[in-house]
Design a protein around this motif. Structure first.
Motif, short mmCIF file in Angstrom:
data_model
loop_
_atom_site.label_atom_id
_atom_site.label_comp_id
_atom_site.label_asym_id
_atom_site.label_seq_id
_atom_site.Cartn_x
_atom_site.Cartn_y
_atom_site.Cartn_z
N ILE A 113 -24.42 63.04 69.01
CA ILE A 113 -25.85 63.21 68.70
C ILE A 113 -26.49 61.85 68.38
CG2 ILE A 113 -27.51 64.35 67.17
CD1 ILE A 113 -25.36 66.48 66.61
N VAL A 114 -25.80 61.07 67.53
CA VAL A 114 -26.35 59.76 67.15
C VAL A 114 -26.49 58.87 68.37
CG1 VAL A 114 -25.85 57.65 65.84
CG2 VAL A 114 -25.49 59.88 64.78
N ASP A 115 -25.47 58.85 69.24
CA ASP A 115 -25.55 58.05 70.46
C ASP A 115 -26.74 58.47 71.32
OD1 ASP A 115 -23.42 56.50 69.84
OD2 ASP A 115 -21.97 57.54 71.08
N SER A 116 -26.97 59.79 71.40
CA SER A 116 -28.09 60.28 72.21
C SER A 116 -29.43 59.81 71.63
CB SER A 116 -28.06 61.82 72.27
OG SER A 116 -26.89 62.25 72.93
N ILE A 117 -29.57 59.89 70.31
CA ILE A 117 -30.81 59.44 69.68
C ILE A 117 -31.02 57.95 69.90
CG2 ILE A 117 -31.97 59.13 67.44
CD1 ILE A 117 -30.71 61.76 66.53
N VAL A 118 -29.94 57.17 69.79
CA VAL A 118 -30.03 55.72 69.99
C VAL A 118 -30.47 55.40 71.41
CG1 VAL A 118 -28.61 53.63 70.20
CG2 VAL A 118 -28.38 55.09 68.19
N ILE A 119 -29.90 56.08 72.40
CA ILE A 119 -30.25 55.83 73.80
C ILE A 119 -31.71 56.21 74.06
CG2 ILE A 119 -29.81 56.64 76.17
CD1 ILE A 119 -26.80 56.70 75.35
N LEU A 120 -32.17 57.31 73.46
CA LEU A 120 -33.56 57.72 73.64
C LEU A 120 -34.51 56.69 73.00
CD1 LEU A 120 -33.35 61.57 73.01
CD2 LEU A 120 -33.25 60.34 75.16
N ILE A 121 -34.12 56.16 71.84
CA ILE A 121 -34.95 55.13 71.19
C ILE A 121 -35.04 53.90 72.08
CG2 ILE A 121 -35.00 53.49 69.25
CD1 ILE A 121 -33.78 55.74 67.52
N ARG A 122 -33.92 53.51 72.70
CA ARG A 122 -33.90 52.30 73.53
C ARG A 122 -34.71 52.48 74.81
NH1 ARG A 122 -27.44 50.84 73.12
NH2 ARG A 122 -27.50 49.73 71.14
N ASP A 123 -34.64 53.69 75.40
CA ASP A 123 -35.25 53.89 76.72
C ASP A 123 -36.65 54.48 76.68
OD1 ASP A 123 -32.87 52.95 77.55
OD2 ASP A 123 -32.19 54.74 78.60
N ILE A 124 -37.04 55.10 75.55
CA ILE A 124 -38.38 55.69 75.45
C ILE A 124 -39.08 55.06 74.25
CG2 ILE A 124 -39.70 57.84 75.24
CD1 ILE A 124 -37.20 59.32 76.27
#
Length: 883
Positions: free
Chosen positions: A422-433
């Motif tokens: 979950i944390v990795d998903s949130i981090v990737i979304l922050i970086r890409d969006i």
């Protein structure tokens, strides 16, 4: 009706099952085995003892040679009993004991007698046992009986012979291949299992002859197969033929496709599914070809049988990766499966819908998933989270609802892997969006308030230190970070101190407040926390340049950690301080034999693994000791050895390319593999006619090359300074050969001049690039700035898959892949790869590659380069354009 399985937490103390083998010991069972010697055999008692022996063998109990021999001889006496059940147990124990060659003779006559018995059960089992325990010599004696058994009217006997043939094909292929006529006759059998086993054996006999397999498939696809199991096998063999012939046929002229489509109308469900799956897995399958397969899979989705629903939804899940539009017609049926009692089916249905859904269906899906998540295990939840992440990247406008969903499930109970996903998903979304940054960081801040995992807390704090200062109101994160200093263990407290310092360095308005907080940390009970606080207070309070301070706190370490560790260990304390610039930056590629099994692709907070230590310092010492090369300056890079001779030839030669700013030195490593010869005055004559920018300036011959004693000869070329000149070089090994007396080991005085042709050598663009990784690519990319950025698009032409294209570009540029982006997911139609390196002249280079499949197999690529010198950015584009 079978009882449903009890859940782990159900109270079922009253229904405890006791194993009949509880507490049995090998010694006691061996004592019981004496009943095999009784004059009046008790078949029931003997069967029970054999069952216990089999249990011990299958539990890993080892029998000594003496014990196994005694049991085996005792078991052979049971052949006198006529009890059918006991005889079957005797066959099984003989197979399990695997008697040695001298013991086999004792049972061979009994088994051969049973093989010709009138009792079919005896015949079938005797064939299986004989083929299991005999060697090739005895096999030739019973071959005639086995051939007869293959075409026997009794299907049990025929199947036993065919299955034995499949096993024997691994050890005695020549004998089994002589049975082709009998096996071909068995393929026409009316018995389902006989036809299935016969087809499997016939294909294995012919598998190395492509033409024979084609003929077999062609003859059987005309309708002579009745068995559903055999039909499934035939579908698999047909798919194999289609794959192998794909390169020789034009699109739309696919052989045997009509047969696969016809199997979709078969009366057996297993055949229908096998045909549908085979069609979906065809290379380059078109939407028209997929349609009939998708239709039957859609019907299976509403089946009353869970196994059919699972098979259908799993296949559709795979199809959705490459042809999402083709699966959208099944979305309504799959939505009904979200509430399926089988959680595996429900998970696959959810993830498929997330891949095929449109923007308008996102909110509805999220509501259904919310009720569904609490009922499934963590491993299934991780699959759903990864699918949600992909959906959010696909529809960025829906980031708010998807981010809220992720933050809600982050607060629920769960294991480490689940929370990390979950944390990795949130981090990737922050970086890409970019729009998701503020809300995403707040969700992470709230999570670390109650996070029980030290690793996740420290990684989130590190991420906050990078992204937090760039937000519109960085001060709102300070409270969450400072709370960790009071409420967490020492590791997390140290991470929080570093994060606070980064806020103070990047946001001037916060510096006074950060100073106060860091001073409080000076009284912490842990050494590491106090040391960090002291370091950052002195750094932030120094009068030095602000940019230098930021580089110290934020800058990525351009040196592989293993190299740094080795250099520090080798450093001898003296008046001269340790120079970090002396640490080699080259990442040495591991030999294939030393490579570990590939791990999971690092995502989100994961970083690239450090490379192994380099040998560049050893090369530099060697070259600087040679007067001819002493004034060439600092060595930039040394390549891995390139073989110039084939294995096991008279002379073994490989070359290492040493790259300097204005020179290239070839180090030829030579080995003499002939004991009766001594080579003297060994040189390599290099023809640089195909390398116009290179001019030979020096060479160093090898005086003597005895047997099996490696030596080096060198040739140096001058090239335009700082220019990545490329070219091809022809190599000829020239030497004087002298005969050596084997008895005395002395060489003759007179020798003969000789030459030995070596393979060609190329200097390529990748030789001018050092593989140097960065710990955080996004941070390094942004700090590099867009001033020297160059972006262009390229057509890479037809490729087998994206992975081939990605590897080709990585090898062309010779750069270090970052964050595991060199791994391309299977069936992916787009991919982003991140590379970093240092170009000749010590210029840092970062590359972002975006690949996409354009058309059936054509690959398009967008190349973005950032470096410290715009000329280098242009040079990288020129390398790709000319490569």
């Amino acid at each position: 009706m079978a009882q449903p399985f009890l859940k782990k937490d159900d109270d079922h103390d009253d229904e405890v099952d006791y194993s009949p083998f509880l507490g049995i010991e090998k010694g006691a069972v061996l004592q019981e085995a004496r009943v095999f010697n009784d004059p009046q055999l008790d078949p029931r008692r003997c069967s029970q003892v054999i069952t216990k022996l089999l249990y011990l063998l299958n539990q890993g109990e080892t029998f000594t040679k003496v014990e196994a021999t005694e049991v085996f001889f005792a078991v052979t006496k049971l052949f006198q009993s006529r009890d059918l059940g006991l005889r079957r147990m005797v066959y099984v124990i003989i197979k399990e004991l695997s008697p040695s060659a001298d013991e086999v003779i004792i049972v061979t006559s009994s088994l051969m007698k049973d093989m010709t018995s009138k009792t079919d059960m005896y015949r079938a089992n005797a064939i299986r046992v004989l083929c299991q325990i005999t060697d090739g010599t005895l096999l030739t004696q019973i071959e005639r009986y086995l051939k007869q058994a293959i075409v026997d009217k009794n299907p049990v006997v025929a199947s036993a012979a065919l299955v034995s043939g499949i096993h024997l094909l691994q050890t005695n292929p020549e004998i089994v291949k002589r049975w082709s006529n009998e096996v071909q006759e068995a393929v026409q059998s009316r018995a389902a299992l006989v036809q299935f086993h016969a087809l499997a054996l016939l294909h294995q006999i012919r598998q190395n002859d492509r033409l024979a397999v084609n003929k077999l498939v062609s003859s059987l696809t005309r309708g002579s197969v009745r068995s559903p199991l055999a039909q499934c096998l035939l579908i698999r063999y047909t798919s194999q033929v289609i794959r192998e012939s794909a390169s020789n046929t034009q699109t739309g002229d696919r052989p045997f496709y009509d047969f696969l489509e016809g199997c979709l109308r078969h009366k057996a469900e297993m055949v229908i599914f096998e045909a549908a799956r085979a069609i979906t897995e065809l290379n380059g399958v078109t939407s028209r070809e997929l349609t009939p397969a998708i239709t039957v899979l859609q019907l299976f989705l509403s089946s009353t049988k869970p196994v059919l629903r699972f098979a259908a939804v799993r296949t559709l899940n795979k199809v959705a990766m490459t042809h999402p539009i083709a699966v959208t017609n099944c979305n309504i049926d799959m939505e009904s499966l979200i509430s399926d009692q089988n959680r595996s089916i429900a998970t696959l249905a959810i993830t498929t819908l997330l891949k095929t859904g449109n923007e308008s269906s996102v909110d509805r899906l999220m509501k259904q998933i919310t009720t569904f998540m609490s009922d499934i295990a963590d491993e299934f939840k991780i699959v759903v989270i990864e699918a949600i992440r992909s959906l959010c990247l696909k529809f960025p406008l829906k980031h708010r609802s998807l981010m809220n969903f992720l933050s809600n499930i982050l607060r629920e109970e769960g294991g480490f892997e689940y929370k990390k996903a979950i944390v990795d998903s949130i981090v990737i979304l922050i970086r890409d969006i970019p729009e998701a940054k503020e809300s995403g960081l707040l969700h992470l801040c709230e999570f670390i308030e109650d996070c029980e995992f030290t690793y996740l807390s420290t990684q989130i704090l590190h991420f906050l230190g990078i992204e937090g200062p760039k937000t519109s109101d960085p001060s709102k994160y300070i409270r969450y970070i400072y709370n960790r200093v009071h409420l967490e263990n020492a590791t997390v407290r140290a991470g929080a101190v570093s994060t606070l310092a980064k806020f103070g360095a990047m946001v001037d308005s916060l510096k006074p407040r950060i100073f106060i907080l860091l001073r409080r940390c000076l009284f912490d009970t842990d050494d590491e926390v106090r040391d960090r606080a002291t370091l950052y207070l002195n750094t932030l309070g120094a009068d030095g340049a602000v940019e230098d301070m930021k580089e110290f706190l934020f800058g990525s370490l351009d040196i592989p950690l293993v190299n740094l560790e080795r250099s520090l260990k080798n450093y001898e304390p003296s008046e001269e301080s340790f120079d970090i610039n002396s640490v080699p930056k080259e990442v040495k590629i591991q030999p294939l034999a030393e490579k570990k099994a590939p791990g999971k692709k690092p995502t989100g907070l994961g970083g690239p693994p450090p490379g192994p230590p380099s040998t560049i310092d050893a090369y530099e010492k060697l070259l600087s000791s040679i007067p001819e090369f002493a004034n060439f300056g600092k060595l930039f890079k040394s390549s891995a050895p390139v073989e110039l001779t084939e294995a096991e030839t008279e002379y073994a030669v490989n070359v290492v390319k040493h790259i300097f700013d204005g020179h290239v030195v070839f180090q030829y490593n030579c080995t003499n593999t002939i004991p009766e010869q001594l080579l003297e005055n060994v040189t390599v004559i290099v023809d640089a006619s195909e390398a116009e920018e290179f001019a030979e300036v020096a060479s160093k011959p090898l005086r003597s090359l005895p047997y099996d004693s490696p030596g080096q000869t060198f040739v140096a070329f001058e090239k335009p300074e700082g220019v990545p000149a490329v070219g091809k070089f022809s190599n000829m090994l020239r030497f004087i050969v002298k005969e050596v007396d084997p008895s005395t080991g002395e060489a003759e005085d007179d020798g003969v001049e000789d030459e030995y042709q070596l393979e060609e050598l190329e200097v390529v663009a990748a030789d001018y690039m050092l593989k140097v990784g960065v710990s955080n690519f996004r941070n390094a990319w942004e700090s590099m700035g867009p001033d020297c950025e160059r972006v262009d698009e390229y057509d890479l032409g037809p490729r087998e898959n994206l992975a081939e294209a990605v590897n080709a570009v990585i090898n062309l540029l010779g750069m270090q892949p970052c964050e595991g982006t060199e791994v391309v997911p299977s069936n992916s139609r787009s991919h982003t790869c991140l590379l970093s390196g240092v170009y000749i002249g010590n210029v840092k280079v970062l590359v972002r590659l975006q690949f996409g499949i354009d058309g059936p197999k054509d690959v398009a690529m967008k190349l973005a380069v950032r470096s410290e010198d715009e000329a280098v950015s242009d040079a990288i584009h020129e390398i790709v354009a000319s490569g």
